[in-house]
Every structure is written in C-alpha cells, then in structure tokens.
Write a protein that holds these residues in place. Structure first.
Motif, PDB file in Angstrom:
ATOM      1  N   PRO A 127       1.012  -1.671   0.182  1.00  0.00           N
ATOM      2  CA  PRO A 127       0.136   0.198  -0.149  1.00  0.00           C
ATOM      3  C   PRO A 127       1.507   1.578   0.040  1.00  0.00           C
TER       4      PRO A 127
ATOM      5  N   PRO B 205       1.042   5.507   0.461  1.00  0.00           N
ATOM      6  CA  PRO B 205       0.036   7.317   0.251  1.00  0.00           C
ATOM      7  C   PRO B 205      -0.049   7.202  -0.575  1.00  0.00           C
TER       8      PRO B 205
ATOM      9  N   VAL C  53      -3.409   4.443  -1.706  1.00  0.00           N
ATOM     10  CA  VAL C  53      -4.713   4.040  -0.302  1.00  0.00           C
ATOM     11  C   VAL C  53      -4.630   6.226  -0.186  1.00  0.00           C
ATOM     12  N   THR C  54      -5.264   6.143   0.730  1.00  0.00           N
ATOM     13  CA  THR C  54      -5.198   7.298   0.746  1.00  0.00           C
ATOM     14  C   THR C  54      -5.081   7.497   2.059  1.00  0.00           C
TER      15      THR C  54
ATOM     16  N   GLU D 179      -5.593   8.501   4.789  1.00  0.00           N
ATOM     17  CA  GLU D 179      -5.979   8.030   6.245  1.00  0.00           C
ATOM     18  C   GLU D 179      -6.206   6.648   6.090  1.00  0.00           C
ATOM     19  N   GLN D 180      -6.158   5.696   5.271  1.00  0.00           N
ATOM     20  CA  GLN D 180      -5.938   4.466   5.752  1.00  0.00           C
ATOM     21  C   GLN D 180      -4.160   3.724   5.600  1.00  0.00           C
ATOM     22  N   PHE D 181      -3.282   4.828   4.687  1.00  0.00           N
ATOM     23  CA  PHE D 181      -2.256   4.612   5.349  1.00  0.00           C
ATOM     24  C   PHE D 181      -2.008   4.383   6.562  1.00  0.00           C
TER      25      PHE D 181
ATOM     26  N   ARG E   3      -4.009   4.150   9.074  1.00  0.00           N
ATOM     27  CA  ARG E   3      -5.106   2.962  10.018  1.00  0.00           C
ATOM     28  C   ARG E   3      -4.227   1.880   9.803  1.00  0.00           C
ATOM     29  N   THR E   4      -3.016   1.363   8.867  1.00  0.00           N
ATOM     30  CA  THR E   4      -2.473  -0.120   8.738  1.00  0.00           C
ATOM     31  C   THR E   4      -1.381  -0.071   9.305  1.00  0.00           C
TER      32      THR E   4
END
Length: 323
Positions: free
Chosen positions: A188, A190, A254-255, A257-259, A261-262
C-alpha cells in the motif's frame, strides 16, 4: 590546514575525515566518544580525537572555548541544530578562525511549489528541525556579508550509505516495506506514487565539504544544496527496489487515512514528513562554484546501504539480491 570536525564519527564524518587526511590536512575530531566511524579507514590513525559533550558544553557556554583552543584554520560543524548554539560558536570563533562550515538540511525548505528547488526558490520550512536549520543558514550568510567570520552552509538530502538504514520507498524506515518488495507482495502506498525524495550518498556529502574547504573564497558566505544528480519518486523507487530481488512491485495506492490505520504511527508520520514535502533539488550552484560532482545516483547509494544491511543480518528480506 588544521581542520576541526565537530561530530566526525557519524554518517558524513565516516567519509569526510579520511578525505581530509588524504588531502594533507591535520584533522581533529570532536565527538562524544561513544561511537566509531561506520566504515574503517587507515587514515583514522592520523586523527586526533577529542571527547566532549557538545550539548552540555553549549549549555555551560564553554564549547566555543574548546574549539577555539584547538587553534583550527577551519571548523566543520556537523552536529549543530539550534540557532543559539550556532550563534555562540560564530561569536567565539570570529577573528580567530578562517572558515566555519555548517551542515544543514534540505528540510530548510518546506513542501515544494516549483521543481527543482534552488537555494533561493524553496518554500518556507515547516517543523522545528527545518526552521532552526534555515535560521542558522541565514545567520551564517549575514555574518559573512557583514564582514565577520567566513562561513558556508551545505544542505544534504536524505543521507544513505553502508552502516545504517536508508529512507525507503515510502519515506520511512519501516523494514516491512523492504520485505514486501523482496517478496513481490502488495505494498500500500499513500497518495499516487509521484511524491519525491532526494537522497545523497554520505561520501558525496563529504566530497562537497572537502571542496568547500578547498575553495574557501568561492564558498564564502554561500549555501549549497548537496544531493544526488537525480531524485526518486515513490513509484519509481519501489519498482527499482523490487527489481533488485528479481520481483515486480505490486503497488496499491491508498488514502493517507487508510495508510495511517494500517501503519505504525512512527512510520506513518515519517512517511508524511518526507512525502508531503515532495522535494527535488538542483545542485547547479555547487557544481559551478565548488566543482561538486556526485558519484552516486540515488538508487546506487540506497542499494549499497541495503546490501550492507542484508550482509550484516540487520534487514530481513524474502530472497537474495539479484542486483
């Protein structure tokens, strides 16, 4: 000349100190005495070592006296991070030392608006580290312009070389990034993958300092970007790195925000700090005035670092290097 290097046992000093000795200078290294150079070189046998706690002596107001007491012709300060410390050293050395050289950072500039960034076209810095380094560079330039101490500031990009972890394709130090690329696993990323990072090999930084010492008149009162000839973006960096292991990078945008989170908070924050700046700099000024000629393209510098880490079992990867 007698050259005093402050913090010469670190990344840059590992290569700079032997260079200065080979050029014929008498070299004195001031360090805390808790670390040796990252790579061995016979020239270190000719270097006088002085143990000092810079931070404590700055607080006590005695560090400038220590440096001046060594009667240097030139001083190279690799570990100054505040305007207060830089100003105190300048005031103590004024009239006693022929040349003071300071190590800054490309983060003296903020997020890029126009590329490549020259010494006069960067945006205002963000974050305390970059702000302090920019203030130091401006103070040094004004000091020399006003007829005071001859100074020069050199501003490296993301320094890489054998012995330490490089800023990776996602702009952080997460070892999982290297494992994923070496295994051909999805990674992933960002943003959209065009955010830029500008690396530089530590020996090329050392070369720039060496040339600035040699070309004092040309370097007087100047500031210089010190980076590799080209820069890497996230997408290209990841694809090149995967190729070192015979793999094809599988990148999944990924956004942010998604990055976040993980990804572990420290790695996510480092990625943001590097990638939202998205910097690419020009070295034309250093080429013209100093004869700076970097040997390493950024991917070659990073590969050398990654190979060292794998060989010394400090980086876990899924397969052997093919490069």
């Amino acid at each position: 000349m007698r050259v005093v290097v402050i913090g010469g046992s670190g990344h840059i000093g590992t290569f700079l100190v032997p260079r200065l000795v080979r050029t014929g200078h008498e070299v004195i290294n001031i360090s805390r005495g808790i670390r040796t150079a990252y790579t061995e070189a016979p020239e270190w046998q000719q270097v006088r070592q002085v143990v000092a706690d810079r931070q404590q002596e700055d607080a006590d107001g005695t560090f400038g006296d220590r440096v001046a007491g060594l009667a240097p012709d030139a001083v190279i300060d690799l570990v100054c991070f505040t305007l207060e410390a830089a100003t105190a050293l300048v005031e103590r050395l004024r009239g006693e030392v022929g040349h003071l050289l300071h190590c800054g950072t490309v983060w003296r500039f903020g997020p890029s608006d126009k590329l490549p960034i020259s010494e006069t076209t960067g945006t205002a810095p963000i974050g305390e580290y970059g702000i302090q380094k920019d203030r130091i560079a401006r103070m040094l330039k004004e000091e020399t312009a006003s007829g005071g101490l001859v100074t020069t500031s050199l501003h490296p990009g993301h320094i890489v070389g054998p012995g330490w972890h490089p800023i990776g394709p996602l702009g952080n130090l997460d070892p999982a990034v290297w494992y994923a690329l070496s295994a051909g696993q999805p990674l992933p990323i960002p943003g959209i993958g065009v955010e830029m990072m500008h690396h530089v090999h530590a020996d090329d930084v050392a070369q720039a300092f060496e040339r600035a010492v040699e070309h004092r008149d040309a370097a007087a009162g100047e500031d210089f970007n010190v980076v590799a000839p080209t820069a890497l973006n996230v997408r290209g960096y990841a694809r090149i790195a995967a190729g070192w292991f015979g793999r094809t990078a599988s990148l999944e945008p990924v956004t942010w925000e998604q990055f976040r989170r993980t990804t572990a908070p420290e790695h996510a924050e480092a990625s943001w700090e590097h990638l939202h700046r998205s910097q690419c700099l020009t070295i034309e000024k250093a080429r013209t005035l100093l004869g700076y000629a970097p040997r390493y393209e950024p991917e070659a510098a990073v590969l050398e670092s990654v190979r060292w880490l794998i060989d010394h079992e400090e980086l876990k990867v899924a397969g052997p290097l093919c490069a």
